[in-house]
Design an enzyme around this catalytic site. Structure first.
Site, short mmCIF file in Angstrom:
data_model
loop_
_atom_site.label_atom_id
_atom_site.label_comp_id
_atom_site.label_asym_id
_atom_site.label_seq_id
_atom_site.Cartn_x
_atom_site.Cartn_y
_atom_site.Cartn_z
N VAL A 89 0.87 -1.19 0.00
CA VAL A 89 0.00 0.00 0.00
C VAL A 89 0.90 1.23 0.00
O VAL A 89 1.74 1.39 0.88
CB VAL A 89 -0.93 0.01 1.23
N THR B 90 -9.06 5.44 -3.86
CA THR B 90 -7.87 5.92 -3.15
C THR B 90 -7.25 4.86 -2.24
O THR B 90 -6.23 5.14 -1.61
CB THR B 90 -8.23 7.16 -2.31
N GLY B 91 -7.84 3.68 -2.13
CA GLY B 91 -7.18 2.60 -1.41
C GLY B 91 -7.75 2.29 -0.05
O GLY B 91 -7.03 1.72 0.79
N LYS B 92 -9.01 2.60 0.22
CA LYS B 92 -9.59 2.33 1.54
C LYS B 92 -9.71 0.82 1.78
O LYS B 92 -9.27 0.32 2.82
CB LYS B 92 -10.96 3.01 1.64
N HIS C 225 -8.94 25.69 -33.97
CA HIS C 225 -9.51 25.73 -32.61
C HIS C 225 -8.46 25.32 -31.58
O HIS C 225 -8.24 26.02 -30.58
CB HIS C 225 -10.73 24.80 -32.55
N GLU C 226 -7.81 24.18 -31.80
CA GLU C 226 -6.81 23.70 -30.85
C GLU C 226 -5.57 24.60 -30.86
O GLU C 226 -4.92 24.78 -29.81
CB GLU C 226 -6.43 22.25 -31.16
N HIS D 128 -6.17 27.43 -28.43
CA HIS D 128 -5.91 27.03 -27.05
C HIS D 128 -4.42 27.00 -26.76
O HIS D 128 -3.95 27.49 -25.73
CB HIS D 128 -6.50 25.65 -26.77
N ASP E 118 -16.11 24.27 -23.59
CA ASP E 118 -15.28 25.36 -23.07
C ASP E 118 -16.14 26.42 -22.38
O ASP E 118 -15.79 26.94 -21.32
CB ASP E 118 -14.47 26.00 -24.21
#
Length: 653
Positions: free
Chosen positions: A180, A222-224, A444-445, A448, A520
């Site tokens: 763990v 998360t590992g409970k 478009h990209e 950004h 967006d």
């Protein structure tokens, strides 16, 4: 077989007459009544007539030839009637015509016959239910005798018994604390519980009491549960594991009975550990109004759990661990000290935690290169915000991709492909864009990417692609945010400007815009609304939280502010978005040639990396704020030696 024959025989006896020997009233009148062969008449259930005939030598033979049925030496004929009054009227008329005196006329008896099955039939469902329960008990008893914990009464009488699985030295769990990673603080808390049970006298001699329990809470993955398995693997004490949903059954009182049985088992084996996974299934806050149905059963189960953990009976050396990703819905009485003394929060791991988790999972994978801190750190830097389950999924996907490509080893490129698939979705090779659509997506990209390249607080750019992925993404830009816990107003504004870069780029290069920026706009609106209503970043509204009150069902009760304030909130949100739009348009207008350069490169290569951006635009004018990016991902030629040029003066957004 014998019972079936007896029932058939009884049924035949109880029937008025065999249907094959029934006759009409006209036949009865001509063959028997007018000839004086009728001795007595029985009207059965007001619908059927049985006539007993006079039995003598010749008459007997005649009666039998005419279809009479012999019952124990008596000749009987039968027929149905429609109305008793009409039958009596016809019978009197016939006897009047024959001149029979009143005192010699044929006697009539009225009989009500009821089949024995009419008494048995109401009890048939009860017999079927009892028989089904007996069969179910027999089957469950057989299964219980073969399975673990079977035997004894078994079957339906074992429904109130706990279904907890017992883990001890004989049924060892292979997961240990060394398996763990990424939650060191939580491990220390859990390890302390194990020490409590292994050596209780060490604490009791100082007057300390062993804590009753601990709640493990945190986001999914998360590992409970893994931490609880490690506790079972490390502890030399019996470990009882049960899910919260196993206390809920269709039978009333079963949940409370199973809780009692669980703690009774644990006390017999004390010192022991009980782990209840997904405790919110039975531990939700009790309703203040009277609840009906299943809620009452859940509340009874919760009440029994509260009593067992802190009632008049002391749970001697029994520790209860519980896992949930919804601690906000749990009952307050369950969370108080004396029941769950420790509240252990397991959050998503930071960069170092992710690196340790990668080290655990990479041991099971055949790598081309030896497993080093740098390799694990590079993967951890590529996956910000990943939980333990996400990291395990990414490692498994990388191994699958390597096997699919007939590779003997798993390399870094396979991990990059797997991470890209987890983040952005599967590559949609079947979705072919037209040249016009492809050009629109490229610009478009590019919008950004250019905005992020020239904004100081933008996250480091790793990759830009115009390959369709997932369900609706026609292109995407991959950034690497750092492990940041505080965000300034200026950082919010830069993120909004960068999010609007795609739409502004379309406006500057095409005569019309498309629907590509819908997601967006949603992100920008959410950020602006949070800044105004929750984070106190509006001078006009001040440091007040404006949130709509909602009940437990999610329905809005009322707005805790006036219509005038609501209008002011709308104006402030629109003002922030408009300001971000104006700044974005200024940046892209000044960098129009560079947007065109990046878009053309995307059209030719479809995928651009950070190295391609540096080759086209030069180094980014700002130092990256993500330390993990510089440590693990930035090439050596950019990480040392020649220092980056000083950032140009930039107007505050």
């Amino acid at each position: 077989m014998i019972a079936s024959f007896i029932l058939t025989f009884l049924w035949s006896l109880l029937q008025p007459v065999d249907t094959t020997n029934q006759m009409t009233f006209q036949d009865f009148k001509s063959k028997y009544l007018e000839k004086g062969l009728v001795k007595k008449i029985y009207v059965i259930n007001k619908s059927f007539v049985e006539a007993e005939l006079i039995t003598s030598g010749n008459d007997n033979q005649v009666g039998m030839n005419n279809g009479a049925l012999n019952f124990f030496g008596q000749q009987v004929v039968g027929f149905t009637i429609g109305s008793v009054d009409f039958f009596e009227e016809q019978l009197d008329l016939i006897q009047d015509n024959l001149g029979i005196p009143q005192n010699e006329r044929i006697p009539i008896a009225y009989v009500e016959k009821v089949s024995i099955f009419s008494y048995i039939l109401p009890f048939v469902p009860t017999f079927v239910l009892l028989g089904g329960l007996y069969w179910l008990t027999f089957k469950m008893r057989g299964a219980g005798g073969k399975g673990a914990g079977g035997g004894g009464m078994g079957g339906i009488f074992n429904v109130g018994k706990s279904k907890a699985k017992l883990f001890n030295q004989e049924t060892a769990v292979k997961v240990k604390f060394k398996d763990v990673a990424g939650c060191d603080e939580a491990k220390e808390e859990i390890m302390e519980f194990v020490q409590f049970l292994k050596n209780p006298k060490k604490y009791e001699k100082l007057g300390a009491k062993i804590p009753r329990g601990a709640i493990l809470s945190g986001p999914p993955g998360t590992g409970k549960t893994l931490l609880a398995k490690a506790t079972a693997g490390e502890a030399n004490v019996p470990f009882l594991s049960v899910s919260g949903s196993e206390f809920v059954e269709m039978f009333v009182g079963v949940g409370a009975s199973r809780v009692r049985d669980l703690f009774q088992q644990a006390r017999k084996m004390a010192p022991a550990i009980i782990f209840v996974d997904e405790i919110d299934a039975i531990g939700k806050e009790r309703s203040k109004a009277g609840a009906m149905g299943g809620n009452d059963e859940k509340e009874a189960t919760l009440n029994q759990l509260l009593v067992e953990m802190d009632g008049f009976e002391s749970s001697d050396h029994v520790v209860v661990l519980a896992g949930t990703n919804r601690p906000d819905v749990l009952d307050k009485a369950l969370l108080r000290p004396g029941r769950f003394d420790r509240h252990i929060s397991i959050d998503r791991p930071d960069i170092e935690g992710r690196k340790d988790i990668y080290k655990v999972h990479l041991k099971q994978i055949t790598l081309k290169e030896p497993l080093t801190d740098n390799f694990a750190g590079k993967l951890a830097a590529l996956t910000p915000g990943f939980a333990g389950a996400d990291i395990a999924n990414a490692c498994n996907e990388a191994a699958l991709i390597a096997a699919r490509n007939d590779c003997n080893y798993v390399e870094l490129k396979h991990f990059e492909m797997a991470i890209e698939r987890v983040i952005a979705g599967l590559e949609r090779k079947s979705r072919i864009l037209s040249p016009e659509e492809k050009t629109t997506v490229a610009y478009h990209e590019a919008g950004h990417a250019i905005c992020g390249w020239y904004l100081q607080y933008a996250d480091p750019l790793l990759k830009v692609s115009i390959i369709p992925r997932g369900q609706g993404a026609l292109g995407y830009a991959q950034y690497l945010p750092g492990d940041q816990y505080l965000i300034s107003k200026e950082q919010f504004m830069h993120r909004m400007i960068m999010a609007l870069g795609g739409r502004v780029s379309e406006e500057l290069h095409f005569p019309t815009v498309t629907t590509g920026a819908s997601d967006d706009f949603k992100k920008v609106t959410q950020m602006a609304t949070s800044m105004i209503t929750r984070l106190g970043m509006s001078p006009k509204l001040g440091t007040i939280v404006f949130e709509n009150n909602k009940n437990s069902g999610g329905f809005q009760i009322h707005k805790p502010f006036s219509e005038k304030t609501a209008e002011l909130i709308d104006n402030e949100v629109k003002g922030l978005v408009d300001h971000a739009y104006t700044k974005c348009k200024e940046i892209l207008t000044a960098k129009l040639d560079e947007v065109d350069l990046v878009a053309k490169e995307l059209l030719s290569k479809e995928v651009m990396t950070r190295d391609d951006m540096i080759r086209l635009l030069g180094e980014r004018p700002f130092k990256e704020r993500n330390d993990a990016f510089e440590k693990y991902l930035m090439p050596p030629k950019f990480s040392g030696g020649k220092s980056a040029p000083p950032p140009p003066p930039q107007e505050t957004a």
